[in-house]
Design an enzyme around this catalytic site. Sequence first.
Site, PDB file in Angstrom:
ATOM      1  N   CYS A 132       0.848  -1.202   0.000  1.00  0.00           N
ATOM      2  CA  CYS A 132       0.000   0.000   0.000  1.00  0.00           C
ATOM      3  C   CYS A 132       0.883   1.252   0.000  1.00  0.00           C
ATOM      4  CB  CYS A 132      -0.953  -0.052   1.191  1.00  0.00           C
ATOM      5  SG  CYS A 132      -2.086   1.333   1.337  1.00  0.00           S
ATOM      6  N   ASP A 179      -9.887  -3.352  -6.160  1.00  0.00           N
ATOM      7  CA  ASP A 179      -9.182  -2.429  -5.272  1.00  0.00           C
ATOM      8  C   ASP A 179      -9.810  -1.050  -5.376  1.00  0.00           C
ATOM      9  OD1 ASP A 179      -7.373  -0.818  -3.898  1.00  0.00           O
ATOM     10  OD2 ASP A 179      -5.637  -1.971  -4.559  1.00  0.00           O
ATOM     11  N   HIS A 212      -8.010  -4.575  -1.754  1.00  0.00           N
ATOM     12  CA  HIS A 212      -6.804  -3.931  -1.241  1.00  0.00           C
ATOM     13  C   HIS A 212      -6.398  -4.566   0.092  1.00  0.00           C
ATOM     14  CE1 HIS A 212      -4.057  -0.483  -1.486  1.00  0.00           C
ATOM     15  NE2 HIS A 212      -4.133  -0.430  -0.173  1.00  0.00           N
TER      16      HIS A 212
END
Length: 245
Positions: A132, A179, A212
Site C-alpha cells: 500500500c 481495489d 486492497h
Amino acid sequence: MANEARPCPCDIGDKIEYGSLGEEVQIEHIKAYVVKPKAPTEKALIIIHDIFGWQLPNTRYMVDMLASHGCIAVCPDFFIGKEPWSPSNDWAGFQQWLEDKKPTNINKEVDAVLKYLKGQCGVSRIGVVGFCWGGVATHYISLQYPEIKAGVSVYGIVREKEDRYDLKSPTFFIFAENDFVIPLDQVTALEEKLKEKCTVDFQMKIFPNQTHGFVHRKREDINEPDRRYIQEARQDMINWLNKYV
C-alpha cells in the site's frame, strides 16, 4: 550508531504472536523491526509498511515469513515516530495526515537502512518489498536506487511524478482486481508506459476477486476462496526476489 535491541512480541490475543521472531533496533534516527536467519547471509530485504505503521501485526507477519527464506528482513518506521493512520480515523482528514508522511520523501531513511545493512549486517544484495503506502515507496525506490537488486510493489503506484516509468531495478507489481484505492485503468496505464519506457525487467499481475490488502492478511483472516490467490501472490513475490536478490 545505536544498535541496542529489545524483544517485541505482538500478541494478538489468540496465542498467535506476530513479530516474535525478531527484535526492535535503533538505526540512526529511526526504529526498525529486524529478523535475522540463523545462518549467515549476504541477502537482505527492506519491508515497507502500509499506512497503519511498522508495528502492525500483519506487516510483522510478512517480515517473519520473508526472513524464513534465508535473508535478513528489516521493517523500519518510515513515519519516524509519527502516529500511523488508525482505522477509527475520519477519512476526510487523510490527505492532511499524509502531508508529512509522503512515500516519495524517504531517501534519508532508506540511506540509513542501507548503511546499516551493509555496515553492520554485512549484506551485499538488497531487495525491497512494500504494501500500500509501502508499495508506492517501493516503486519510488525502484526509480531512485540502482543498487537495489529487486523490488516488489504490492498495491501501490507512484502517481505524481512524471518520471515514474524509468525503473532502475527489476520490479514486480501486485494488484487486486477489486481495489477501491487503485482502479484497474491506472494499472493498465502504468503497464503501457512501462512497456514503452522501462529498460529493466518488470512484471505486473492482477489477482481476481481480491481487494486492497489481500496479500498481507494474517493466517486467521484468510477466507478459503481467497487462499489460493494469497498463496500465489506470496509465492510470486518470493520467486521474484529469489531470481534477482
